[in-house]
Scaffold this active site. Structure first.
Site, PDB file in Angstrom:
ATOM      1  N   GLN A  51      36.165 -28.754 112.318  1.00  0.00           N
ATOM      2  CA  GLN A  51      36.471 -27.468 111.695  1.00  0.00           C
ATOM      3  C   GLN A  51      35.638 -27.245 110.441  1.00  0.00           C
ATOM      4  O   GLN A  51      35.053 -26.186 110.232  1.00  0.00           O
ATOM      5  CB  GLN A  51      37.958 -27.416 111.327  1.00  0.00           C
ATOM      6  CG  GLN A  51      38.878 -27.142 112.487  1.00  0.00           C
ATOM      7  CD  GLN A  51      38.869 -25.679 112.876  1.00  0.00           C
ATOM      8  OE1 GLN A  51      37.910 -25.181 113.465  1.00  0.00           O
ATOM      9  NE2 GLN A  51      39.908 -24.963 112.543  1.00  0.00           N
ATOM     10  N   GLY A  91      38.615 -23.606 119.989  1.00  0.00           N
ATOM     11  CA  GLY A  91      37.715 -24.626 119.486  1.00  0.00           C
ATOM     12  C   GLY A  91      38.291 -25.592 118.483  1.00  0.00           C
ATOM     13  O   GLY A  91      37.807 -26.723 118.366  1.00  0.00           O
ATOM     14  N   PHE A 117      36.328 -16.840 116.480  1.00  0.00           N
ATOM     15  CA  PHE A 117      36.149 -16.515 115.060  1.00  0.00           C
ATOM     16  C   PHE A 117      36.878 -15.245 114.648  1.00  0.00           C
ATOM     17  O   PHE A 117      36.544 -14.631 113.643  1.00  0.00           O
ATOM     18  CB  PHE A 117      34.661 -16.419 114.704  1.00  0.00           C
ATOM     19  CG  PHE A 117      33.847 -17.562 115.211  1.00  0.00           C
ATOM     20  CD1 PHE A 117      34.059 -18.835 114.731  1.00  0.00           C
ATOM     21  CD2 PHE A 117      32.883 -17.382 116.189  1.00  0.00           C
ATOM     22  CE1 PHE A 117      33.324 -19.914 115.197  1.00  0.00           C
ATOM     23  CE2 PHE A 117      32.148 -18.446 116.666  1.00  0.00           C
ATOM     24  CZ  PHE A 117      32.353 -19.717 116.173  1.00  0.00           C
ATOM     25  N   PRO A 159      41.912 -36.147 111.783  1.00  0.00           N
ATOM     26  CA  PRO A 159      40.707 -36.144 110.945  1.00  0.00           C
ATOM     27  C   PRO A 159      39.440 -35.773 111.696  1.00  0.00           C
ATOM     28  O   PRO A 159      38.560 -35.113 111.140  1.00  0.00           O
ATOM     29  CB  PRO A 159      40.648 -37.586 110.427  1.00  0.00           C
ATOM     30  CG  PRO A 159      42.039 -38.095 110.527  1.00  0.00           C
ATOM     31  CD  PRO A 159      42.647 -37.424 111.716  1.00  0.00           C
ATOM     32  N   GLU A 201      40.094 -21.436 108.128  1.00  0.00           N
ATOM     33  CA  GLU A 201      39.479 -20.394 107.302  1.00  0.00           C
ATOM     34  C   GLU A 201      38.930 -20.954 105.991  1.00  0.00           C
ATOM     35  O   GLU A 201      37.827 -20.621 105.576  1.00  0.00           O
ATOM     36  CB  GLU A 201      40.492 -19.290 106.983  1.00  0.00           C
ATOM     37  CG  GLU A 201      41.443 -18.912 108.095  1.00  0.00           C
ATOM     38  CD  GLU A 201      40.770 -18.349 109.317  1.00  0.00           C
ATOM     39  OE1 GLU A 201      39.702 -17.722 109.197  1.00  0.00           O
ATOM     40  OE2 GLU A 201      41.317 -18.552 110.427  1.00  0.00           O
ATOM     41  N   ARG A 225      48.679 -31.832 105.014  1.00  0.00           N
ATOM     42  CA  ARG A 225      48.597 -32.995 105.910  1.00  0.00           C
ATOM     43  C   ARG A 225      47.535 -32.753 106.975  1.00  0.00           C
ATOM     44  O   ARG A 225      47.485 -31.685 107.595  1.00  0.00           O
ATOM     45  CB  ARG A 225      49.965 -33.196 106.560  1.00  0.00           C
ATOM     46  CG  ARG A 225      50.111 -34.408 107.449  1.00  0.00           C
ATOM     47  CD  ARG A 225      51.539 -34.439 107.964  1.00  0.00           C
ATOM     48  NE  ARG A 225      51.798 -35.535 108.880  1.00  0.00           N
ATOM     49  CZ  ARG A 225      52.668 -35.456 109.885  1.00  0.00           C
ATOM     50  NH1 ARG A 225      53.356 -34.328 110.080  1.00  0.00           N
ATOM     51  NH2 ARG A 225      52.868 -36.489 110.678  1.00  0.00           N
ATOM     52  N   ILE A 226      46.686 -33.724 107.192  1.00  0.00           N
ATOM     53  CA  ILE A 226      45.640 -33.624 108.203  1.00  0.00           C
ATOM     54  C   ILE A 226      46.128 -34.341 109.456  1.00  0.00           C
ATOM     55  O   ILE A 226      46.268 -35.565 109.483  1.00  0.00           O
ATOM     56  CB  ILE A 226      44.318 -34.237 107.703  1.00  0.00           C
ATOM     57  CG1 ILE A 226      43.862 -33.529 106.425  1.00  0.00           C
ATOM     58  CG2 ILE A 226      43.249 -34.153 108.782  1.00  0.00           C
ATOM     59  CD1 ILE A 226      43.577 -32.047 106.570  1.00  0.00           C
ATOM     60  N   LYS A 246      48.598 -27.020 106.019  1.00  0.00           N
ATOM     61  CA  LYS A 246      48.286 -25.729 105.413  1.00  0.00           C
ATOM     62  C   LYS A 246      47.382 -24.871 106.304  1.00  0.00           C
ATOM     63  O   LYS A 246      47.245 -23.679 106.081  1.00  0.00           O
ATOM     64  CB  LYS A 246      47.579 -25.938 104.068  1.00  0.00           C
ATOM     65  CG  LYS A 246      48.491 -26.332 102.916  1.00  0.00           C
ATOM     66  CD  LYS A 246      47.651 -26.592 101.684  1.00  0.00           C
ATOM     67  CE  LYS A 246      48.486 -26.850 100.455  1.00  0.00           C
ATOM     68  NZ  LYS A 246      49.079 -25.626  99.921  1.00  0.00           N
ATOM     69  N   GLY A 247      46.737 -25.464 107.259  1.00  0.00           N
ATOM     70  CA  GLY A 247      45.743 -24.734 108.047  1.00  0.00           C
ATOM     71  C   GLY A 247      44.370 -24.924 107.439  1.00  0.00           C
ATOM     72  O   GLY A 247      44.188 -24.872 106.221  1.00  0.00           O
TER      73      GLY A 247
END
Length: 731
Positions: A631, A460, A233, A625, A698, A621-622, A694-695
């Site tokens: 996440q 993780g 984290f 999934p 967070e 884009r994932i 994009k990430g």
């Protein structure tokens, strides 16, 4: 070239490392069996400020199994040259065992090394330390601030003075600690002047450079190994004092040394999300059009270093308004240094801004979504750049529909379920799309298997799996024929594993390397007179299941094995890279989300229970999934903790952390998270990076705390501007 078939990317696949983890074969930092290793236990300062006047190690040294006690009295002087790490804030630095100064309660003052862990633990309790103590300053409310960071657009003060609707609000957010499952730990071993460490870190090169700097070594003389990280984290984004202590103890004893922090020591041995006081003034017209917002932010930091995070960014670009004024001041205290924690800066700002927007919506009797839509910007007003994508409108629409927002009675305290007051709330989220230079090596063997390597980390989110998916599709192989390895400084360089940058950076490098290798194999085939593909246009060749063939004529082709064996090659190699674009950005790059929450508040006891939560995300884009869900749900759980439970408590008399255990520092458990769901808008942001991501790590926590706080207000009619929200605040 013809686009490669996509069989792995986008599929809900299980983690490739899951069997290792559930069978206990995944080795974390302290698990590695190193021949001859001894154990070290840190002795912590029992004062919050002052000087050490004496250390008596005699009782400890007399204890069976104790090898040595190291402190500033007998430790060698270390170079401690200027540290170039961008994630280590500049300042005086904490020089481990180099002087008699005590900067904060719990600071390492000695280390006991013994042949057994129990002997080291008991030996540490026998070390007698005396101090000349001073009164530490640990209360942000009573401490002076540093010089502010400022941002201004228009004239916020003037606009606020003339605004039809004006609000002045003050919010407080408690300090939070990371508390990952795996405690921080390091094993250090020297071979002459070469140092190897097995470390819990989110950046092997950060630890490498830190240790090279501290001990005056060339970086290549330090090897850092970290194949698995049991949660982080953000806590592993820099090397903390215990890493240096382990290496120092190993050098002094000439034995490999294992050092693991206790749960208690994590509260002062590693970083934390700093406490904040955040005042906001906002103005609008009677229709809810924002005219101005002023932000006055105070955050704690240590006195020997200055920690800053991106708390100002959301207030500059989240909503359209001509006038913005911001001042961000750090408050130097006698504490250890904070560090980035999931959604750093943005989670803090979102709680304040999204709570304030909810307050404004209530005052104007507007639907909270309608107010946000009324203030959607057409471009990033902080930079003047167009958004690469900004699909918050769609997030609101999809979220409202799936959550059943239309059934909501807007009147606070209007819905009950027996003794429970029921409330719903929502909030928007934003997080920067970061990406940095990365590289990856790719090797295709003659048996049709591939090895891909990059010195990334996996705490993780599934770095092993997502990069295996990318590589498998780019090479045209089945997942089981691709191995992805990470976590070793001998591998190609990668950026820190934080800030949601790993997939965009490392994934792009993996894609590049695998594309290069596939094209290399295709070129070899079309130039090989014995190949069925000889003479064909290479742009028409694709690879599926390890077989190269003409896209429109699948019968014409051959396997990697046949191609390499015939050419007497044991393997093909390629190096992939991603370089962050230089020069000014062409677009404003952010991920977005909308969070919807329903809570129940016990009318008699003030207890808050989360009933359900939905997040809708514009995150490009994932790739995986199933990993994305992991996440998102984890981020929601973290947001629940921030909103309702987590609070690091300091005794200001001496700086002691009084909540330094999981009995006193509360985190969510399964009973706290009954119904969580995430939806991802179909997207592909090639302005961000070559693979369109994009990430996600967070953004999934940003917006959770304000959505819950807004739901609590809707349930009770009581506005709580302090986190965590406690039963006492609602009684």
């Amino acid at each position: 070239m013809s686009p490669q078939p996509q069989a792995a990317v986008g599929a809900p696949l299980s983690r490739v490392d899951s069997r290792l983890k559930v069978t206990g074969k995944a080795l974390y930092a302290v698990d590695h069996a190193i021949d001859g290793a001894v154990h070290a236990v840190v002795v912590d300062s029992s004062i919050g400020l002052g000087r050490i006047t004496g250390i008596d190690p005699r009782a400890a040294l007399a204890h069976p199994g104790v090898l040595t006690v190291i402190s500033h009295l007998n430790a060698p002087k270390l170079p401690y040259a200027h540290n170039p790490l961008p994630l280590n804030p500049p300042g005086e630095r904490l020089h481990v065992f180099q002087d008699d100064k005590v900067h904060f309660h719990g600071q390492p003052v000695a280390v006991v090394v013994a042949t057994a862990l129990e002997a080291a633990q008991h030996g540490a309790s026998l070390v007698k330390v005396t101090y000349d103590a001073e009164q530490p300053s640990t209360d942000m409310a009573d401490a002076p601030t540093g010089e502010p960071q400022k941002y201004a657009r228009g004239d916020a003060d003037k606009a606020l003075d003339s605004a039809t609707v004006r609000m002045e609000l003050t919010y407080h957010l408690a300090r939070n600690n990371h508390n990952a499952m795996e405690p921080h730990a390091t094993i250090a071993s020297w071979d002459s002047d070469k140092l190897t460490v097995w470390d819990k870190t989110q950046w092997v090169f950060g630890t490498q450079i830190e240790l090279a700097t501290v001990f005056g070594l060339a970086p290549e003389s330090v090897r850092v190994i970290s194949p698995f990280v049991g949660g982080g984290f953000g806590s592993g984004l820099r090397a903390w004092p215990h890493v240096t202590i382990a290496a120092l103890a190993a050098r002094e004893t000439k034995r490999p040394v294992k050092l693991a922090l206790t749960r208690k020591q994590l509260f002062f041995g590693t970083g934390f999300r700093p406490a904040y006081e955040y005042k906001v003034r906002l103005g609008s017209d009677q229709n809810g059009r924002l005219t101005a917002m002023a932000h006055d932010v105070r955050a704690e930091t240590s006195r020997y270093e200055t920690f800053l995070e991106s708390v100002l960014v959301p207030g500059q670009m989240m909503y359209s308004m001509p006038n913005v004024g911001q001042e961000y001041r750090t408050v130097p205290l006698d504490v250890h240094t904070p560090l980035f924690m999931r959604g750093p800066g943005y989670t803090t700002a979102s709680f304040v801004i999204e709570s304030a927007m909810d307050e404004l919506a209530h005052r104007l009797r507007l639907d909270p979504i309608a107010l946000r839509l009324r203030n959607e910007p057409e471009e990033d007003e902080s930079s003047g750049l167009p958004f690469s994508t900004r699909r918050l409108r769609e997030c609101y629409t999809v979220g409202a529909r799936e959550f059943g927002w239309h059934r909501r009675n807007p009147k606070p305290r209007s819905t009950r379920d027996g003794d429970w007051l029921i409330g719903t709330g929502m909030a928007a989220g934003v997080y920067d799309t970061a990406r940095f230079d990365a590289s990856a090596s790719v090797r295709l063997y003659a048996d049709g298997t591939a090895l891909v390597q990059s010195a990334a980390s996996d705490m993780g989110p599934g770095t092993y799996t997502s990069n295996t998916q990318l590589a498998a599709d780019a090479l045209g192989l089945a997942m089981r024929h691709v191995t992805f390895r990470l976590g070793d400084s001998l591998m190609p360089p990668a950026p820190p594993h934080g800030g949601s940058m790993t997939m965009a950076s490392v994934g792009s490098a993996v894609q590049d390397g695998c594309d290069k290798l596939r094209k290399q194999a295709v070129k070899l085939a079309v130039e090989d007179a014995k190949s069925p593909l000889h003479g064909v246009d290479p742009d028409t060749v694709v690879v599926r299941a390890g077989r190269l063939h003409v896209k429109d004529h699948p019968a014409r082709g051959e396997t990697y094995q046949q191609l390499l064996t015939r050419n007497r090659l044991t393997h093909l190699d390629a190096m992939g890279s991603f370089t962050r674009p230089t020069g000014p950005e062409r677009h404003s790059l952010f991920a977005y989300g909308a969070v919807f929450a329903e809570v129940g508040v016990d009318a008699r006891l003030g207890l808050v229970r989360v009933r359900r939560m939905l997040g809708v995300y514009d995150a490009g884009r994932i790739i995986s999934p199933k990993l994305a869900d992991s996440q998102a749900l984890g981020g929601m759980v973290g947001g629940i903790g921030q909103a309702l439970l987590e609070h690091t408590v300091t005794d200001h008399r001496d700086g002691r952390i009084v909540s330094a255990s999981l009995a006193d520092y509360l985190v969510p458990v399964n009973a706290d998270v009954p119904d969580l769901k995430a939806i991802y808008l179909d997207g592909d942001d090639r302005e961000a990076d070559p693979i369109g991501v994009k990430g996600l790590g967070e953004i999934v926590q940003v917006g959770v705390a304000p959505a819950l706080a807004n739901a609590v207000f809707h349930a009770t009619g009581r506005r709580v501007r302090e986190l965590p929200i406690t039963a006492e605040a609602l009684l």
